[in-house]
Design an enzyme around this catalytic site. Structure first.
Site, PDB file in Angstrom:
ATOM      1  N   ARG A   1      74.975  22.956  24.455  1.00 41.77           N
ATOM      2  CA  ARG A   1      76.725  23.567  24.432  1.00 41.77           C
ATOM      3  C   ARG A   1      76.683  23.679  26.518  1.00 41.77           C
ATOM      4  O   ARG A   1      77.721  23.589  26.551  1.00 41.77           O
ATOM      5  CB  ARG A   1      77.152  24.764  23.720  1.00 41.77           C
ATOM      6  CG  ARG A   1      77.593  24.355  22.254  1.00 41.77           C
ATOM      7  CD  ARG A   1      77.800  25.196  21.350  1.00 41.77           C
ATOM      8  NE  ARG A   1      77.869  25.177  20.136  1.00 41.77           N
ATOM      9  CZ  ARG A   1      78.179  25.801  18.907  1.00 41.77           C
ATOM     10  NH1 ARG A   1      78.562  26.943  19.114  1.00 41.77           N
ATOM     11  NH2 ARG A   1      78.459  25.679  18.005  1.00 41.77           N
TER      12      ARG A   1
ATOM     13  N   TYR B   1      65.055  15.030  21.524  1.00 40.51           N
ATOM     14  CA  TYR B   1      65.338  15.109  22.608  1.00 40.51           C
ATOM     15  C   TYR B   1      63.559  14.873  23.120  1.00 40.51           C
ATOM     16  O   TYR B   1      62.744  14.950  24.751  1.00 40.51           O
ATOM     17  CB  TYR B   1      65.515  16.999  23.173  1.00 40.51           C
ATOM     18  CG  TYR B   1      66.812  16.536  22.780  1.00 40.51           C
ATOM     19  CD1 TYR B   1      67.941  16.545  23.501  1.00 40.51           C
ATOM     20  CD2 TYR B   1      67.043  17.749  21.668  1.00 40.51           C
ATOM     21  CE1 TYR B   1      69.121  16.419  23.390  1.00 40.51           C
ATOM     22  CE2 TYR B   1      68.455  18.111  21.213  1.00 40.51           C
ATOM     23  CZ  TYR B   1      69.245  17.111  21.683  1.00 40.51           C
ATOM     24  OH  TYR B   1      70.607  17.851  21.242  1.00 40.51           O
TER      25      TYR B   1
ATOM     26  N   LYS C   1      81.986  27.682  14.243  1.00 41.31           N
ATOM     27  CA  LYS C   1      82.937  26.997  14.335  1.00 41.31           C
ATOM     28  C   LYS C   1      82.715  26.503  12.760  1.00 41.31           C
ATOM     29  O   LYS C   1      81.858  25.921  12.102  1.00 41.31           O
ATOM     30  CB  LYS C   1      81.894  25.082  14.612  1.00 41.31           C
ATOM     31  CG  LYS C   1      82.378  25.033  16.234  1.00 41.31           C
ATOM     32  CD  LYS C   1      81.618  23.688  16.402  1.00 41.31           C
ATOM     33  CE  LYS C   1      81.562  23.967  18.579  1.00 41.31           C
ATOM     34  NZ  LYS C   1      81.677  22.334  18.170  1.00 41.31           N
TER      35      LYS C   1
ATOM     36  N   LYS D   1      76.199  19.386   7.958  1.00 36.73           N
ATOM     37  CA  LYS D   1      76.467  20.069   9.554  1.00 36.73           C
ATOM     38  C   LYS D   1      76.180  21.605   9.210  1.00 36.73           C
ATOM     39  O   LYS D   1      77.294  21.933   8.539  1.00 36.73           O
ATOM     40  CB  LYS D   1      76.898  19.226  10.743  1.00 36.73           C
ATOM     41  CG  LYS D   1      76.609  20.151  11.925  1.00 36.73           C
ATOM     42  CD  LYS D   1      77.661  19.177  12.983  1.00 36.73           C
ATOM     43  CE  LYS D   1      77.438  19.894  14.303  1.00 36.73           C
ATOM     44  NZ  LYS D   1      77.967  19.075  15.796  1.00 36.73           N
TER      45      LYS D   1
ATOM     46  N   GLU E   1      79.140  17.461   0.425  1.00 38.51           N
ATOM     47  CA  GLU E   1      79.558  17.182   1.729  1.00 38.51           C
ATOM     48  C   GLU E   1      79.674  15.816   1.923  1.00 38.51           C
ATOM     49  O   GLU E   1      79.375  14.723   2.112  1.00 38.51           O
ATOM     50  CB  GLU E   1      79.137  17.633   2.713  1.00 38.51           C
ATOM     51  CG  GLU E   1      79.590  18.749   2.438  1.00 38.51           C
ATOM     52  CD  GLU E   1      81.139  18.715   3.405  1.00 38.51           C
ATOM     53  OE1 GLU E   1      81.467  17.110   3.977  1.00 38.51           O
ATOM     54  OE2 GLU E   1      81.817  19.667   3.789  1.00 38.51           O
TER      55      GLU E   1
ATOM     56  N   LYS F   1      71.444  18.529  10.051  1.00 39.26           N
ATOM     57  CA  LYS F   1      71.596  18.965  11.050  1.00 39.26           C
ATOM     58  C   LYS F   1      71.956  20.931  11.458  1.00 39.26           C
ATOM     59  O   LYS F   1      72.875  21.017  10.336  1.00 39.26           O
ATOM     60  CB  LYS F   1      72.427  18.570  12.148  1.00 39.26           C
ATOM     61  CG  LYS F   1      72.910  19.079  12.974  1.00 39.26           C
ATOM     62  CD  LYS F   1      73.694  18.461  13.914  1.00 39.26           C
ATOM     63  CE  LYS F   1      74.160  18.954  15.657  1.00 39.26           C
ATOM     64  NZ  LYS F   1      75.128  18.666  16.011  1.00 39.26           N
TER      65      LYS F   1
ATOM     66  N   SER G   1      69.041  20.901  20.147  1.00 40.28           N
ATOM     67  CA  SER G   1      68.676  21.787  21.185  1.00 40.28           C
ATOM     68  C   SER G   1      68.229  23.170  21.190  1.00 40.28           C
ATOM     69  O   SER G   1      66.555  23.202  22.267  1.00 40.28           O
ATOM     70  CB  SER G   1      69.948  21.768  21.914  1.00 40.28           C
ATOM     71  OG  SER G   1      70.782  22.914  21.408  1.00 40.28           O
TER      72      SER G   1
HETATM   73  C1  PBG Z   1      79.127  19.040  18.605  1.00 41.58           C
HETATM   74  C2  PBG Z   1      77.936  18.607  18.307  1.00 41.58           C
HETATM   75  C3  PBG Z   1      77.634  19.459  18.688  1.00 41.58           C
HETATM   76  C4  PBG Z   1      75.538  18.989  18.633  1.00 41.58           C
HETATM   77  C5  PBG Z   1      75.773  17.502  17.687  1.00 41.58           C
HETATM   78  N1  PBG Z   1      77.143  17.941  18.703  1.00 41.58           N
HETATM   79  C6  PBG Z   1      77.246  21.451  18.946  1.00 41.58           C
HETATM   80  C7  PBG Z   1      78.037  21.358  17.998  1.00 41.58           C
HETATM   81  O1  PBG Z   1      78.611  21.193  16.991  1.00 41.58           O
HETATM   82  O2  PBG Z   1      79.313  22.738  18.800  1.00 41.58           O
HETATM   83  C8  PBG Z   1      74.425  20.176  18.979  1.00 41.58           C
HETATM   84  C9  PBG Z   1      73.376  19.561  19.402  1.00 41.58           C
HETATM   85  C10 PBG Z   1      72.097  20.079  19.865  1.00 41.58           C
HETATM   86  O3  PBG Z   1      72.089  21.406  19.458  1.00 41.58           O
HETATM   87  O4  PBG Z   1      71.131  19.468  19.976  1.00 41.58           O
HETATM   88  N2  PBG Z   1      80.120  17.862  18.294  1.00 41.58           N
END
Ligand code: PBG
Length: 330
Positions: free
Chosen positions: A206, A319, A223, A196, A239, A254, A280
């Protein structure tokens, strides 16, 4: 060699094109992300995700039945909790009667065979908008793992089929596996967000959960100390291999489109199913371009989905799942 070989013979008409097509998309490929809120009769559109909604439990019940009837059989659940329930240690995440736990039960009551995967991370429950416990400007790793393991148990007790840790703490898969097994949840699976990236494509998500990192001194604004650097490829393999060794049943890459090289790299190197999360921001980009009249929604959507499949995805969290399946169903 030309003229003996004319590749266009295999593209001459739709029938031959379909006959030699290497990849196909079916409803079985999809995992549908769901956003849940408290309240009654609520179906509220997420402003940066046109056509995507947060549901209260009564509406969620109808939505999962609709998904089932379309042929969609797997969901990935996220909850938006009120600020008053947030703290720095995920207390509300462990509430046996919390929104996530009730969401799982609602879905399982509506559609007992729907495969329910749950998000495991602290950010929706964190006053700081971080996936772990924050102390002195750091995100604590091992202390966070303890909460993630307890959260996973709580989701399994509520009926989740798979837990999906999305936090990127080191060693959390092993801790979660041990915790689940210690209580007899040997059949509860783990889908690990293994590779990720610290991506800027998560913005609309968010917004959806009101979970962005807060702007405070002594709280990291991003992050990057736990999610991966977009520049890295070998690290994604490291990972992923570690998560498999710790017990992950399914691994994930991701975001999706910008990281399809990583998907293929992992596909060529590991022997467990790979999920890809088309996030998203990817959804928002296409919707915005379509709103402007610049792109053909369905054609571009299908091109993106088949590209994710071709790269090596066994599972696609998207989505667009409903839109795709409606199109497939004709
Ligand atoms: C957080 C989490 C995130 C997403 C899924 N779980 C956002 C982040 O890491 O800040 C993002 C999913 C998306 O953008 O569709 N644990």
């Amino acid at each position: 060699m030309y003229p003996l070989r004319r590749n266009r013979r295999l593209r001459n008409n739709e029938v031959i094109r379909n006959l030699v097509q290497e990849n196909t998309v079916t409803p079985n490929d999809f995992l549908v992300p769901l956003f849940v809120v408290e309240g009654k009769g609520i179906k509220e559109e997420i402003s940066s995700m046109p056509g995507y909604y947060r549901y209260s439990l009564d509406v969620l019940d109808k939505e999962v039945r609709a998904l089932w009837n379309l042929g969609l059989r797997s969901v990935l659940v996220f909850v938006k909790v009120s600020d008053s329930l947030k703290d720095n240690k995920g207390t509300e995440a462990l509430n046996p009667n919390g929104l996530m736990q009730r969401s799982i039960k609602t879905i399982k009551t509506a559609c007992p065979d729907m495969l329910v995967m749950t998000d495991v991370a602290l950010d929706p429950f964190s006053v700081y908008g971080h996936d772990g416990i924050v102390k002195d400007g750091q995100i604590l790793n091992d202390e966070t793992n303890k909460v993630l393991a307890e959260m996973s148990i709580s989701h399994a007790q509520a009926g989740a089929n798979f837990v999906a840790p999305s936090d990127m703490m080191d060693g959390r898969i092993l801790r979660i596996r041990e915790a689940l097994d210690s209580l007899g949840f040997v059949n509860t699976g783990i889908m690990s967000y293994s590779a990720k990236y610290a991506s800027s494509y998560y913005g609309p998500f968010r917004d959806a959960l009101d979970s962005a990192p807060v702007d405070l001194i002594d709280v990291p604004k991003d992050k990057k100390t736990y999610q991966m650097d977009p520049a890295n490829r070998i690290e994604a393999l490291r990972e992923t291999e570690m998560d498999i060794a710790e017990g992950a049943d399914i691994v994930m890459v991701k975001p999706g489109l910008c990281y399809l090289d990583i998907v293929r790299e992992i596909k060529n190197n590991v022997r467990v199913p790979i999920a890809v999360y088309q996030v998203s921001g990817e959804y928002a980009m296409l919707k915005a371009a379509v709103e402007k009249g610049w792109l053909d929604h369905d054609a571009v959507m299908m091109e993106q989905i088949i590209a994710i499949k071709r790269a090596g995805a066994d599972i696609i969290a998207s989505y667009f799942a409903k839109d795709v399946v409606r199109l497939l169903n004709g």
